[in-house]
Scaffold this active site. Structure first.
Site, PDB file in Angstrom:
ATOM      1  N   ILE A 155      43.022  36.153  51.225  1.00 44.24           N
ATOM      2  CA  ILE A 155      41.748  36.750  50.808  1.00 44.24           C
ATOM      3  C   ILE A 155      40.746  36.730  51.960  1.00 44.24           C
ATOM      4  O   ILE A 155      40.070  37.735  52.225  1.00 44.24           O
ATOM      5  CB  ILE A 155      41.188  36.021  49.577  1.00 44.24           C
ATOM      6  CG1 ILE A 155      42.114  36.209  48.376  1.00 44.24           C
ATOM      7  CG2 ILE A 155      39.786  36.530  49.241  1.00 44.24           C
ATOM      8  CD1 ILE A 155      41.743  35.386  47.160  1.00 44.24           C
ATOM      9  N   ARG A 234      35.647  29.056  44.634  1.00 44.33           N
ATOM     10  CA  ARG A 234      35.607  28.036  43.583  1.00 44.33           C
ATOM     11  C   ARG A 234      34.174  27.526  43.446  1.00 44.33           C
ATOM     12  O   ARG A 234      33.497  27.265  44.430  1.00 44.33           O
ATOM     13  CB  ARG A 234      36.557  26.873  43.906  1.00 44.33           C
ATOM     14  CG  ARG A 234      38.030  27.209  43.736  1.00 44.33           C
ATOM     15  CD  ARG A 234      38.389  27.389  42.269  1.00 44.33           C
ATOM     16  NE  ARG A 234      39.794  27.743  42.068  1.00 44.33           N
ATOM     17  CZ  ARG A 234      40.249  28.979  41.948  1.00 44.33           C
ATOM     18  NH1 ARG A 234      39.410  29.999  42.047  1.00 44.33           N
ATOM     19  NH2 ARG A 234      41.529  29.220  41.740  1.00 44.33           N
ATOM     20  N   ASP A 258      30.267  34.405  42.462  1.00 35.83           N
ATOM     21  CA  ASP A 258      31.137  34.918  41.408  1.00 35.83           C
ATOM     22  C   ASP A 258      31.781  33.761  40.656  1.00 35.83           C
ATOM     23  O   ASP A 258      32.502  33.979  39.689  1.00 35.83           O
ATOM     24  CB  ASP A 258      32.219  35.816  42.020  1.00 35.83           C
ATOM     25  CG  ASP A 258      33.094  36.482  40.968  1.00 35.83           C
ATOM     26  OD1 ASP A 258      32.538  37.174  40.093  1.00 35.83           O
ATOM     27  OD2 ASP A 258      34.333  36.308  41.015  1.00 35.83           O
ATOM     28  N   GLU A 263      31.227  26.849  35.007  1.00 35.77           N
ATOM     29  CA  GLU A 263      31.463  28.174  34.442  1.00 35.77           C
ATOM     30  C   GLU A 263      32.315  28.166  33.182  1.00 35.77           C
ATOM     31  O   GLU A 263      32.260  29.120  32.392  1.00 35.77           O
ATOM     32  CB  GLU A 263      32.111  29.085  35.486  1.00 35.77           C
ATOM     33  CG  GLU A 263      33.536  28.740  35.848  1.00 35.77           C
ATOM     34  CD  GLU A 263      34.126  29.746  36.836  1.00 35.77           C
ATOM     35  OE1 GLU A 263      35.142  30.361  36.480  1.00 35.77           O
ATOM     36  OE2 GLU A 263      33.572  29.908  37.940  1.00 35.77           O
ATOM     37  N   HIS A 295      32.925  35.657  37.474  1.00 38.48           N
ATOM     38  CA  HIS A 295      34.311  35.472  37.910  1.00 38.48           C
ATOM     39  C   HIS A 295      35.105  36.767  37.724  1.00 38.48           C
ATOM     40  O   HIS A 295      36.203  36.784  37.160  1.00 38.48           O
ATOM     41  CB  HIS A 295      34.979  34.336  37.123  1.00 38.48           C
ATOM     42  CG  HIS A 295      36.064  33.648  37.895  1.00 38.48           C
ATOM     43  ND1 HIS A 295      36.144  32.280  38.010  1.00 38.48           N
ATOM     44  CD2 HIS A 295      37.107  34.130  38.605  1.00 38.48           C
ATOM     45  CE1 HIS A 295      37.195  31.957  38.749  1.00 38.48           C
ATOM     46  NE2 HIS A 295      37.802  33.080  39.123  1.00 38.48           N
ATOM     47  N   PHE A 298      38.503  39.164  40.865  1.00 36.44           N
ATOM     48  CA  PHE A 298      39.929  39.483  40.748  1.00 36.44           C
ATOM     49  C   PHE A 298      40.187  40.689  39.862  1.00 36.44           C
ATOM     50  O   PHE A 298      41.314  41.212  39.822  1.00 36.44           O
ATOM     51  CB  PHE A 298      40.675  38.282  40.141  1.00 36.44           C
ATOM     52  CG  PHE A 298      40.507  38.186  38.640  1.00 36.44           C
ATOM     53  CD1 PHE A 298      41.503  38.631  37.783  1.00 36.44           C
ATOM     54  CD2 PHE A 298      39.336  37.677  38.087  1.00 36.44           C
ATOM     55  CE1 PHE A 298      41.353  38.558  36.401  1.00 36.44           C
ATOM     56  CE2 PHE A 298      39.173  37.602  36.707  1.00 36.44           C
ATOM     57  CZ  PHE A 298      40.191  38.039  35.861  1.00 36.44           C
TER      58      PHE A 298
END
Length: 330
Positions: A155, A234, A258, A263, A295, A298
């Site tokens: 990534i 994270r 994000d 969370e 989040h 992805f």
């Protein structure tokens, strides 16, 4: 083979059932996350398939073992939410999806950076109200800015390629430097030097005990005044209270996250009619120079396709051969 899915949403069912035409597994979908509150509901299943906010501590894993579960299949890359020592002790294998469309997360990272910088989210709302003024929308060129990338795995590498395309100068920190990136002009440096030199810092590393709260008041003190920080990795990489203090003193000019350290109580849920008791996230979202997404980095068609394909293939591989390339071994 019976598989119990936890933390599932409608899109999970769509993608996994589509890929399951090859395998013919039996699925049970649970919307709730996996934890002590639900683990006893599992009956007659062989595998549990979990996501980022499921909590598989020792207590949960022991119960899973007693119920005959032989495999924990993570449909994500990270595995810090699984007690691997307990899994090994109770004879439960663990597999994950180590890489799924790294471009999806990298592109969302750049989208967050561009949104914060050029304030397109604010411009969108203004124009809808017929306000065409430009005051308060001033941004800066990414071209020639120094972007510090922490973590140059798949990534991080994908994000660096995008940043280089913008003409940014990229410096990086990773325990294992990538030779292709060095050839492309990326300069690897120490973490302290990256903190000191970067105009923009983007986090792309897994969460480990060594980098928990990597961004804290000590590391923030080393950074330039007015630094931009983006985290699509994270939540626990950032000490949120320290980040809020840095926002108040203008040490952080722009913050995009994000992921968030608490969370699991918020993300992937519709809380639009609920009272959110998390004062920290409420305060964070009150800053005009902070962008929070739930989040979703992805969340592309390509990524969800790869997640479902690789998760089910890993399960099938373990069923037929006893192992998989994607097994997490302590």
């Amino acid at each position: 083979m019976k598989i119990a899915f936890f933390s599932t949403k409608p899109y999970d069912k769509v993608f996994f059932e589509r890929e399951n035409e090859i395998y013919g597994f039996q699925f049970n979908f649970y919307e709730t996350h996996l934890g002590p509150h639900i683990v006893n509901a599992i009956e007659d299943e062989d595998v549990v398939c979990v996501f980022v906010n499921d909590k598989l501590n020792r207590q949960v894993i022991e119960i899973l073992a007693h119920k005959g579960i032989k495999l924990i299949a993570l449909r994500c890359a990270g595995f810090n939410n699984v007690d691997l020592e307990a899994a090994k002790e109770f004879g439960i294998q663990v597999c994950r999806v180590p890489a799924y469309s790294p471009e999806a997360v990298a592109e969302h990272t750049m989208a967050m950076l561009l949104t914060l910088n050029r304030k397109t989210h604010k411009a969108y709302n203004r124009v809808r109200e017929q306000n065409f003024a430009l005051n308060g929308l001033l941004g800066f060129n990414i071209h020639q800015k120094k972007i510090g990338v922490i973590g140059t795995g798949k990534i991080g590498k994908a994000f660096i390629r995008i940043a280089l395309g913008f003409g940014a100068k990229v410096i990086a920190y990773d325990l294992y430097p990538d030779q292709d990136l060095i050839i492309a002009g990326v300069q690897y440096t120490s973490l302290d030097q990256l903190f000191k030199d970067s105009d923009i810092i983007s986090l792309h590393c897994p969460l480990t005990p060594d980098n928990h709260y990597l961004i804290n008041k000590e590391s923030l003190a080393k950074m330039k005044d007015g630094v931009t920080i983006i985290n699509t990795s994270r939540g626990n990489l950032i000490h949120t209270s320290d980040a809020i203090s840095a926002l108040k003193t203008r040490k952080i000019a722009l913050l995009g996250i994000d992921v968030y350290e608490q969370e699991e109580k918020l993300f992937f849920k519709d809380l639009s009619t609920a009272i959110i008791e998390d004062d920290t996230i409420q305060l964070l979202m009150s800053f005009p120079n902070v962008l929070v997404t739930a989040h979703q980095a992805f969340f592309t068609t390509e990524a969800l396709t790869q997640i479902s394909q690789r998760t089910l293939k890993s399960i099938a591989d373990i069923l037929s051969t006893g192992t998989t390339d994607n097994e997490v071994i302590l």
